[in-house]
Scaffold this motif. Structure first.
Motif, short mmCIF file in Angstrom:
data_model
loop_
_atom_site.label_atom_id
_atom_site.label_comp_id
_atom_site.label_asym_id
_atom_site.label_seq_id
_atom_site.Cartn_x
_atom_site.Cartn_y
_atom_site.Cartn_z
N ARG A 1 -2.06 -21.54 -48.02
CA ARG A 1 -3.07 -22.41 -48.32
C ARG A 1 -3.85 -21.81 -49.44
NH1 ARG A 1 -4.46 -23.03 -43.07
NH2 ARG A 1 -5.80 -21.16 -43.10
N ALA A 2 -4.08 -20.60 -49.60
CA ALA A 2 -4.75 -20.45 -50.78
C ALA A 2 -4.13 -20.40 -52.05
CB ALA A 2 -5.10 -18.52 -50.75
N ASP A 3 -2.60 -20.32 -52.08
CA ASP A 3 -1.90 -20.72 -53.25
C ASP A 3 -1.93 -22.06 -53.73
OD1 ASP A 3 -1.05 -17.90 -53.36
OD2 ASP A 3 0.83 -18.44 -52.37
N ARG A 4 -2.13 -22.77 -52.78
CA ARG A 4 -2.29 -24.51 -53.13
C ARG A 4 -3.72 -24.93 -53.64
NH1 ARG A 4 1.62 -27.83 -51.42
NH2 ARG A 4 0.51 -29.09 -52.90
N PHE A 5 -4.56 -24.22 -52.80
CA PHE A 5 -6.05 -24.35 -53.30
C PHE A 5 -5.95 -23.91 -55.02
CE2 PHE A 5 -8.03 -24.65 -48.85
CZ PHE A 5 -8.44 -25.85 -49.35
N ALA A 6 -5.46 -22.76 -55.18
CA ALA A 6 -5.56 -22.09 -56.51
C ALA A 6 -4.90 -23.04 -57.62
CB ALA A 6 -5.09 -20.74 -56.62
N GLU A 7 -3.64 -23.54 -57.04
CA GLU A 7 -3.02 -24.54 -57.99
C GLU A 7 -3.80 -25.70 -58.23
OE1 GLU A 7 1.27 -27.05 -57.62
OE2 GLU A 7 0.54 -25.97 -55.85
N ALA A 8 -4.67 -26.31 -57.12
CA ALA A 8 -5.00 -27.39 -57.68
C ALA A 8 -6.52 -27.28 -58.05
CB ALA A 8 -5.70 -28.06 -56.06
N LEU A 9 -7.19 -26.23 -58.33
CA LEU A 9 -8.23 -25.48 -59.22
C LEU A 9 -7.84 -25.14 -60.59
CD1 LEU A 9 -10.15 -24.04 -56.16
CD2 LEU A 9 -10.82 -26.08 -57.44
N GLU A 10 -6.55 -24.89 -60.79
CA GLU A 10 -6.08 -24.51 -61.87
C GLU A 10 -6.83 -25.17 -63.15
OE1 GLU A 10 -1.95 -22.95 -64.34
OE2 GLU A 10 -1.99 -23.98 -62.48
N GLY A 11 -7.26 -24.47 -64.13
CA GLY A 11 -7.82 -25.03 -65.40
C GLY A 11 -9.25 -25.66 -65.08
N SER A 12 -9.82 -25.35 -63.95
CA SER A 12 -11.34 -25.66 -63.67
C SER A 12 -12.03 -24.95 -64.24
CB SER A 12 -11.39 -25.95 -61.97
OG SER A 12 -11.36 -24.72 -61.63
N ASN A 13 -13.40 -25.36 -64.58
CA ASN A 13 -14.57 -24.64 -65.25
C ASN A 13 -15.77 -25.07 -64.43
OD1 ASN A 13 -13.29 -23.45 -67.60
ND2 ASN A 13 -12.72 -25.39 -67.99
#
Length: 294
Positions: free
Chosen positions: A193-205
């Motif tokens: 779940r953490a990996d999928r959240f991190a993927e969805a938030l990649e490039g966020s600021n």
């Protein structure tokens, strides 16, 4: 979103027989079963095999172990690979029943509006207890699937099958849990779940989002103040998920929120506050919330 990693699937005779029945009577197919029973594996295999002779849409309603879209959402994948996501706001369906049911209905409606004759619906492993039974029955009543595929023969599944068995037109098929399924401990499920959240938030600021003029659902209030890291969904005017973000602060006087989110959040028409807090690395902060639940 990257495509899920392919795996070798050991196919049983029951699965082949099931596929033949679905081909004879195409329509909505709902897969139910406990945690680690192979629901997602069967859903992926069925979608791939049925797509060889028909057009198939896949709906992923497993909000805690999402394959289509970020966790905390319901995902739809159309035959051309396009995806639609519908924000739920939690990694367990138990706390957001209305959002789960609404997302499922909208996903099925959008799939069939594209002319898809077959829709495979993967559900969570939330099957134990009266609340879980009520949610599964509500899904069946709202979606009216032609087929319900029950994996395993546990008491909760027998209760679900009995509760929906008299509904007109519903065919309940039972298949055994696949021998090749590996039980995933809670820590591994949290890491996925953490990996999928991190993927969805990649490039966020960090960015300020003006809330004036936006449709807002839910609240970020908590007894001790604002819930820092609160999962937040940003929607378009058709209530499709544009992106997710994490709440950092609220400027109530200025009518804006500070979030860690992709740029797309700024143009969203609506904001929905969820029920679970996530760190910048994708890990759940309030791990006791929905702990070890599907």
């Amino acid at each position: 979103m990257t495509a899920p990693r392919q795996q070798t699937i050991r196919v049983s005779r029951q699965w082949l027989d099931l596929m033949a029945r679905l081909q004879q009577r195409p329509g909505r197919v709902m897969i139910v079963g406990p945690i680690d029973s192979g629901k997602s594996t069967l859903a992926v295999w069925l979608a791939a095999r049925l797509a060889e002779n028909s057009t198939v849409a896949s709906i992923d309603a497993d909000v805690g172990q999402s394959r289509i879209g970020p966790p905390g959402s319901i995902g739809l994948r159309l035959p051309d690979g396009a995806e639609r996501h519908y924000f739920v706001g939690d990694v367990t369906p138990a706390t957001r029943v209305a959002a789960v049911l609404s997302g499922l209905v909208r996903a099925v409606t959008e799939a069939e509006a594209c002319g898809v004759p077959m829709t495979i619906i993967d559900t969570t492993g939330y099957v134990d207890g009266d609340a879980a039974l009520g949610l599964k029955v509500a899904k069946v009543e709202l979606l009216a699937p032609l087929h319900i595929v029950a994996i395993g023969d546990s008491k909760p599944l027998r209760r679900i099958a009995a509760a929906v068995g008299d509904l007109s037109g519903v065919e309940v098929a039972r298949v055994a849990t696949a021998d090749s399924i590996t039980t995933k401990p809670p820590a591994l499920r949290r890491q996925y779940r953490a990996d999928r959240f991190a993927e969805a938030l990649e490039g966020s600021n960090l960015r300020w989002i003006d809330m004036r003029g936006k449709a807002v659902q839910g609240t970020a209030d908590a007894p001790g103040g604002d819930r820092v890291g609160l999962l937040t969904g940003f929607q378009d005017r058709r209530h499709r998920l544009v992106c997710i973000g994490l709440l950092r602060s609220i400027d109530r006087k200025g009518g804006r929120i500070l979030v860690q989110a992709p740029e797309a959040a700024e143009g969203a028409a609506g904001v929905v506050f969820g029920d679970v807090c996530i760190g910048s690395d994708g890990r759940q902060i309030d791990e006791n919330h929905g702990a070890d639940r599907p």
